[in-house]
Design an enzyme around this catalytic site. Structure first.
Site, short mmCIF file in Angstrom:
data_model
loop_
_atom_site.label_atom_id
_atom_site.label_comp_id
_atom_site.label_asym_id
_atom_site.label_seq_id
_atom_site.Cartn_x
_atom_site.Cartn_y
_atom_site.Cartn_z
N GLY A 1 5.74 -3.32 -1.75
CA GLY A 1 4.94 -4.51 -3.05
C GLY A 1 3.36 -3.87 -2.20
CG ASP B 1 -12.18 -8.59 5.62
OD1 ASP B 1 -11.08 -7.49 6.68
OD2 ASP B 1 -11.15 -9.20 4.73
CE LYS C 1 -9.93 -0.95 1.32
NZ LYS C 1 -10.73 -1.40 1.11
CG MET D 1 -5.94 -5.87 7.36
SD MET D 1 -5.32 -6.28 5.82
CE MET D 1 -5.38 -7.82 4.79
CB THR E 1 2.83 -8.06 -2.09
OG1 THR E 1 1.81 -7.50 -0.86
CG2 THR E 1 2.35 -7.44 -3.55
CB THR E 2 8.28 -7.99 -2.52
OG1 THR E 2 7.47 -6.72 -2.80
CG2 THR E 2 9.13 -7.14 -3.12
CG ASN F 1 12.10 -2.27 0.16
OD1 ASN F 1 11.78 -1.48 -0.52
ND2 ASN F 1 12.59 -1.60 0.93
N PRO G 1 5.61 -16.42 4.06
CG PRO G 1 5.34 -18.93 4.30
CD PRO G 1 6.17 -17.46 3.81
CG ASP H 1 3.64 -6.66 3.84
OD1 ASP H 1 4.05 -5.75 2.58
OD2 ASP H 1 4.29 -7.41 4.43
P1 GDP Z 1 1.20 -2.57 1.63
O1 GDP Z 1 2.22 -2.91 1.21
O2 GDP Z 1 1.07 -1.89 2.67
O3 GDP Z 1 0.37 -1.92 0.21
O4 GDP Z 1 -0.03 -3.73 1.83
P2 GDP Z 1 0.08 -5.05 0.97
O5 GDP Z 1 -0.40 -4.89 -0.61
O6 GDP Z 1 1.28 -5.81 1.03
O7 GDP Z 1 -0.61 -6.33 2.01
C1 GDP Z 1 -2.26 -5.52 1.88
C2 GDP Z 1 -2.83 -7.29 1.49
O8 GDP Z 1 -4.86 -6.67 1.83
C3 GDP Z 1 -3.29 -6.39 0.21
O9 GDP Z 1 -3.28 -7.88 -0.52
C4 GDP Z 1 -4.63 -6.02 -0.27
O10 GDP Z 1 -5.29 -6.34 -1.01
C5 GDP Z 1 -5.42 -6.47 1.15
N1 GDP Z 1 -5.85 -6.03 1.45
C6 GDP Z 1 -6.70 -5.09 2.41
N2 GDP Z 1 -7.13 -4.01 2.78
C7 GDP Z 1 -7.73 -5.08 3.10
C8 GDP Z 1 -9.13 -5.13 4.05
O11 GDP Z 1 -9.81 -4.18 4.79
N3 GDP Z 1 -9.28 -6.78 3.66
C9 GDP Z 1 -8.73 -7.76 3.31
N4 GDP Z 1 -9.28 -9.17 3.75
N5 GDP Z 1 -7.46 -7.60 2.60
C10 GDP Z 1 -7.54 -6.70 2.44
P1 IMO Z 2 5.52 -2.13 1.92
O1 IMO Z 2 6.03 -1.09 1.46
C1 IMO Z 2 6.71 -5.79 4.93
C2 IMO Z 2 11.07 -6.13 5.51
C3 IMO Z 2 11.98 -7.19 5.04
C4 IMO Z 2 12.84 -7.34 6.41
C5 IMO Z 2 12.89 -5.79 6.52
C6 IMO Z 2 14.73 -5.52 5.49
O2 IMO Z 2 4.92 -3.68 0.87
O3 IMO Z 2 4.59 -2.58 3.26
P2 IMO Z 2 15.01 -4.72 2.65
O4 IMO Z 2 14.65 -5.64 1.58
O5 IMO Z 2 14.05 -3.58 3.12
O6 IMO Z 2 16.10 -4.28 3.17
O7 IMO Z 2 14.62 -5.60 4.09
O8 IMO Z 2 12.32 -5.69 5.87
N1 IMO Z 2 10.16 -5.50 3.93
C7 IMO Z 2 9.33 -4.98 4.25
N2 IMO Z 2 8.06 -5.98 4.86
N3 IMO Z 2 6.70 -5.15 3.70
C8 IMO Z 2 7.50 -3.94 2.93
O9 IMO Z 2 7.09 -3.16 2.28
C9 IMO Z 2 8.68 -4.58 2.78
N4 IMO Z 2 9.89 -3.92 3.01
C10 IMO Z 2 10.94 -4.61 3.61
O10 IMO Z 2 11.13 -8.22 5.24
O11 IMO Z 2 12.47 -8.30 7.03
MG MG Z 3 3.08 -4.64 0.92
#
Ligand code: GDP
Ligand code: IMO
Ligand code: MG
Length: 437
Positions: free
Chosen positions: A40, A336, A18, A334, A302-303, A38, A307, A13
């Protein structure tokens, strides 16, 4: 040669989606090579928000070819739902999406098993998976006997294979389930997957051959990592990890492309830390500061919507994953979210059993005992979401970035100040690299 890789340097995450979207305008191909539903990944373009679990984030750019490569575990229902929702939003994927016949399929028995394990293992040993069947599917891939690949969906003996696997799996799942009923019916699965097969058929190809051709044609290829390096099955915080190589070491294996074709690796990290699910997290903030970061950063999965646990930036961890991934440049995301703090802390070392250590421990037990040693930096109060140049940032924010670069041993090419594509500072990538170590 033009292979660019995006790797998460923390526990997932990091805002990889982005960055992939941002770089896609200069790419011909985007490849997802490990993980599955898994993941998102969020892409924000103006008012439009795309949450992609299965498809490469390049899919929203209609000029780009997208490949789901051999190392991914595919959940047909999720991938089809995602394709259909994009079509509903006016994004046609026909001719732009290739699905590897070698990728493994997440079958209903994998989902049931993931669920049962999650309940069976409690307390601090619980991994807290995303319940997407990832671990059981990868285990069957390595075990081979009961594995199903995407190409198998097209085989004439697919129905018999499902019957055979259900007969073998059902007693095991029932034993695990105890009093709970296990709903696994071979004929219902065959009917369901026959439907998926017809819808997926146009996308299924030998993507390994095609990708190798594209590499040799010198196409610009972006490899989109899922999860983060600290969730890597071999090099992460085992057993609180995912079941694939989600650090830089997984790119070649998952995509089928030799390392010599990968010429730039960008490591993505937040300017603080988050983790979702179980496992040690030395810099976790269980206080009001952690809650402020979670609220301002909208740190909810996201998935799964869970929290996310929030904490200070851990330079020991990111220095380790920077080295592991052979990272050329950082993307610091992030920034900001950190506006409004009087002080910010960065973990520069740990105290482990009374000794100072500067390396990232290899065992979860040690990491649990590691006490962060912090350096404190001045914070800044200003909102920075409108900044488009480093010079637009308060001095304290610039100093914070510079300190991270020095401690991690790598310069930032991108600094992100908001979710939108436009909210990005592109730093001068021609600067000489930092050699902190
Ligand atoms: P990923 O799994 O690595 O692609 O990340 P996620 O999408 O799960 O989580 C990143 C979250 O942060 C998303 O809701 C993005 O829209 C948001 N995001 C990305 N860049 C920034 C940033 O620079 N600032 C803020 N406030 N949010 C961001
Ligand atoms: P993105 O691509 C954050 C975490 C789960 C759990 C562990 C194992 O959005 O960054 P799994 O379902 O893979 O067997 O879970 O890994 N996890 C993630 N945490 N971002 C992800 O993907 C994750 N994919 C799995 O929360 O701790
Ligand atoms: Mg993610």
């Amino acid at each position: 040669m033009a292979g660019t890789c995006i790797i998460g340097l923390q526990w997932g995450d990091e805002a990889k989606g982005k960055l992939v979207d941002l770089l896609t305008k200069n790419m011909d191909v985007v490849v997802r090579y490990q993980g599955g539903a898994n993941a998102g990944h969020t892409v924000v373009v103006g008012d439009a928000v795309y949450k992609l679990h299965h498809l490469p984030s390049g899919i929203i750019n209609d000029r780009v070819l997208n490949i789901v490569a051999a190392g991914v575990v595919v959940h047909p229902e999720t991938i089809l739902r995602e394709i259909n929702s994009l079509v509903d939003r006016g994004i046609d994927v026909q001719g732009r999406l290739l699905l590897s016949d070698r990728a493994h399929v997440v079958m209903p028995w994998h989902l049931i098993e993931d669920q049962l394990w999650n309940v069976a293992v409690s307390g601090e040993n619980n991994i807290g998976t995303t319940l997407r069947g990832i671990g059981p599917c990868y285990r069957d891939k390595v075990g081979r006997s009961y594995a199903v690949r995407v190409g198998d969906l097209l085989r004439a003996d697919f129905a018999d294979r499902v019957r055979e696997i259900v007969a073998a799996r059902l007693p095991v799942l029932r034993a695990m389930a105890g009093e709970q009923a296990v709903d696994l019916n071979a004929e219902a699965i065959i009917a369901e997957f026959t439907g998926y097969r017809e819808q997926l058929r146009p996308f299924i190809v030998d993507s390994t051959q095609i990708l190798l051709d594209l590499v040799e044609q010198d196409k610009r290829i972006l490899y989109e990592g899922a999860q983060g390096s600290l969730l890597d099955i071999d090099h992460g915080t085992f057993p609180f990890v995912t079941s694939s190589n989600s650090s830089g070491v997984g790119i070649s294996a998952g995509a089928g492309v030799a390392a010599k074709w990968l010429n730039k690796v960008i490591g993505v990290c937040k300017c603080y830390s988050t983790r979702v699910g179980g496992g040690p997290f030395p810099t976790e903030l269980l206080d009001e500061t952690g809650e402020r970061i979670r609220t301002k950063g909208r740190e909810y999965g996201t998935t799964t919507g869970r929290p996310r646990r929030c904490g200070w930036f851990d330079a020991v961890a990111v220095r380790y994953t920077r080295r592991l991934g052979g990272i050329d440049r950082l993307a610091l995301m992030m920034l900001d979210v950190l506006s409004g703090h009087d002080e910010l802390k960065i973990c520069v070392a740990y105290e482990l059993d009374g000794r100072r250590i500067e390396h990232f421990p290899g065992s979860a037990d040690e990491l649990r005992r590691a006490i962060p040693i912090y350096e404190t930096l001045p914070g800044w109060q200003e909102e920075i979401t409108e900044a488009r140049d480093l010079a637009d940032l308060p001095e304290a924010a610039i100093n914070y970035i510079r300190r991270i670069e020095t401690l991690v041993g790598c310069e930032a090419e991108f600094v992100s100040v908001g979710p939108d594509r436009a909210q990005t500072i592109i730093c001068d990538s021609s600067r000489a690299p930092i050699n902190a170590f």
